[in-house]
Design a protein around this motif. Structure first.
Motif, short mmCIF file in Angstrom:
data_model
loop_
_atom_site.label_atom_id
_atom_site.label_comp_id
_atom_site.label_asym_id
_atom_site.label_seq_id
_atom_site.Cartn_x
_atom_site.Cartn_y
_atom_site.Cartn_z
N ILE A 1 0.84 -1.20 0.00
CA ILE A 1 0.00 0.00 0.00
C ILE A 1 0.87 1.25 0.00
CG2 ILE A 1 -1.55 1.38 1.45
CD1 ILE A 1 -2.99 -1.19 2.19
N GLU A 2 1.92 1.24 0.80
CA GLU A 2 2.83 2.39 0.84
C GLU A 2 3.44 2.66 -0.53
OE1 GLU A 2 4.32 2.35 5.51
OE2 GLU A 2 5.60 1.47 3.96
N GLU A 3 3.79 1.60 -1.25
CA GLU A 3 4.37 1.77 -2.58
C GLU A 3 3.38 2.43 -3.53
OE1 GLU A 3 7.37 1.35 -3.62
OE2 GLU A 3 8.26 0.34 -1.90
N TYR A 4 2.13 1.99 -3.50
CA TYR A 4 1.10 2.60 -4.35
C TYR A 4 0.93 4.08 -4.03
CZ TYR A 4 -0.96 -1.36 -6.91
OH TYR A 4 -1.19 -2.39 -7.78
N LEU A 5 0.84 4.40 -2.75
CA LEU A 5 0.63 5.78 -2.35
C LEU A 5 1.84 6.65 -2.70
CD1 LEU A 5 -1.09 5.27 1.13
CD2 LEU A 5 -2.18 5.74 -1.08
N GLU A 6 3.02 6.06 -2.63
CA GLU A 6 4.24 6.79 -2.97
C GLU A 6 4.25 7.16 -4.46
OE1 GLU A 6 9.07 6.33 -2.17
OE2 GLU A 6 7.74 4.62 -1.88
N VAL A 7 3.84 6.22 -5.31
CA VAL A 7 3.79 6.50 -6.75
C VAL A 7 2.71 7.53 -7.06
CG1 VAL A 7 3.32 5.51 -9.02
CG2 VAL A 7 4.73 4.26 -7.41
N LEU A 8 1.59 7.44 -6.38
CA LEU A 8 0.53 8.43 -6.57
C LEU A 8 1.02 9.82 -6.18
CD1 LEU A 8 -2.55 6.41 -5.28
CD2 LEU A 8 -2.36 7.45 -7.54
N TYR A 9 1.75 9.90 -5.10
CA TYR A 9 2.29 11.19 -4.66
C TYR A 9 3.31 11.73 -5.66
CZ TYR A 9 4.74 14.70 -1.91
OH TYR A 9 5.31 15.87 -1.49
N ARG A 10 4.15 10.86 -6.15
CA ARG A 10 5.19 11.29 -7.09
C ARG A 10 4.58 11.88 -8.37
NH1 ARG A 10 8.24 7.02 -6.63
NH2 ARG A 10 7.58 5.84 -8.47
N ASN A 11 3.43 11.39 -8.75
CA ASN A 11 2.80 11.83 -9.99
C ASN A 11 1.62 12.79 -9.79
OD1 ASN A 11 4.03 10.09 -12.34
ND2 ASN A 11 3.78 8.69 -10.61
N GLY A 12 1.17 12.95 -8.55
CA GLY A 12 0.01 13.80 -8.33
C GLY A 12 0.00 14.42 -6.95
N SER A 13 1.11 15.06 -6.57
CA SER A 13 1.24 15.58 -5.21
C SER A 13 0.32 16.76 -4.92
CB SER A 13 2.70 15.98 -4.94
OG SER A 13 3.10 17.02 -5.82
N ASN A 14 -0.09 17.47 -5.97
CA ASN A 14 -0.92 18.66 -5.74
C ASN A 14 -2.31 18.49 -6.32
OD1 ASN A 14 -1.54 21.19 -4.78
ND2 ASN A 14 -0.54 22.29 -6.43
N GLY A 15 -2.89 17.33 -6.08
CA GLY A 15 -4.28 17.10 -6.47
C GLY A 15 -4.49 16.63 -7.89
N GLU A 16 -3.40 16.26 -8.59
CA GLU A 16 -3.55 15.78 -9.95
C GLU A 16 -4.02 14.32 -9.95
OE1 GLU A 16 -0.02 18.66 -9.85
OE2 GLU A 16 -0.71 16.93 -8.71
#
Length: 237
Positions: free
Chosen positions: A10-25
């Motif tokens: 789960i942490e890995e998924y959230l990390e990738v989401l943050y890397r690509n959409g940290s500001n609401g993208e």
């Protein structure tokens, strides 16, 4: 691990989401599948699980976006990863090509106390070796100076909201400055520019801005600040 109830997967998924959409993208299933090297069908199943857990908002055929809780976890694990990369290269002199994989393995077991100690030892780094922003810590301080002043980690409490640095903001974003990172010298330079915790900040993208500078408005005063400042001034989101 960041939280005993959160799996490394789960942490890995959230990390990738943050890397690509940290500001609401919104991040597409295709993008996640590519970066995680996981079949799209499996990614879709995990996204549904993450939505049920309250970590993301998911729209079929469009993608996923982090919730406040998901952002909190994603920033925390991303911060640990990037600080570890900095430590592995700058202190242990590990070969650059080996650093990412080793940081991935270590990030899940690094305690918050050890993370804080590494940050202090590395003089509050703002970017990792790849020049990606290191997120702010989630400790309830206004500045690194306050953090230094609190010697007993057991007395440190967590911040109740998420932060983004100016360098991470998309156009037409505004908020309250809630944390300023860096050495006493950098903190003094930022203060001399009239920027302090509690000020209202607005960022409007400007195509004509000077290279490596950010045009911002702080309490109705327009400023053009260097990237070294922008990386270390955080607004509440």
């Amino acid at each position: 691990m960041t939280d005993d109830n959160i799996s490394e997967n789960i942490e890995e998924y959230l990390e990738v989401l943050y890397r690509n959409g940290s500001n609401g993208e919104q991040v597409s299933t295709t993008q996640l599948s590519k970066e995680l090297e996981i079949a799209p069908g499996s990614v879709t199943q995990m996204l549904k699980k993450l939505e049920n857990l309250g970590y993301i908002g998911y729209t079929p055929y469009k993608g996923a976006i982090l919730t406040d809780e998901g952002m909190k976890i994603a920033q925390k694990i991303t911060r640990k990863h990037r600080i570890l990369e900095k430590f592995l290269i700058d202190v242990l002199k590990i070969k650059e090509e080996n650093v990412h994989e080793q940081a991935c393995k270590m990030e899940h077991s690094l305690s918050d106390e050890a993370e804080r100690a590494l940050c202090t030892m590395l003089n509050n780094p703002d970017v990792c070796p790849d020049d990606n922003i290191i997120p702010a810590c989630n400790f309830d301080f206004d500045s690194c100076h306050q953090c230094y002043s609190q010697k007993d980690f057991d007395q440190v409490i967590n911040r109740k909201f998420n932060l983004l640095s100016i360098s991470e903001l998309t156009a037409d974003t505004e908020g309250i400055i809630s944390f300023i990172r860096g050495s006493n010298e950098l903190l003094d330079d930022i203060a001399d520019a009239g920027i302090k915790v509690g000020c209202h900040l607005k960022y409007e993208f400007n195509d004509n801005r000077i290279s490596n500078h950010y045009l911002i408005t702080v309490d109705d005063k327009e400023l053009n600040i260097p990237i070294e400042m922008a990386n270390n001034i955080f607004i509440r989101i």
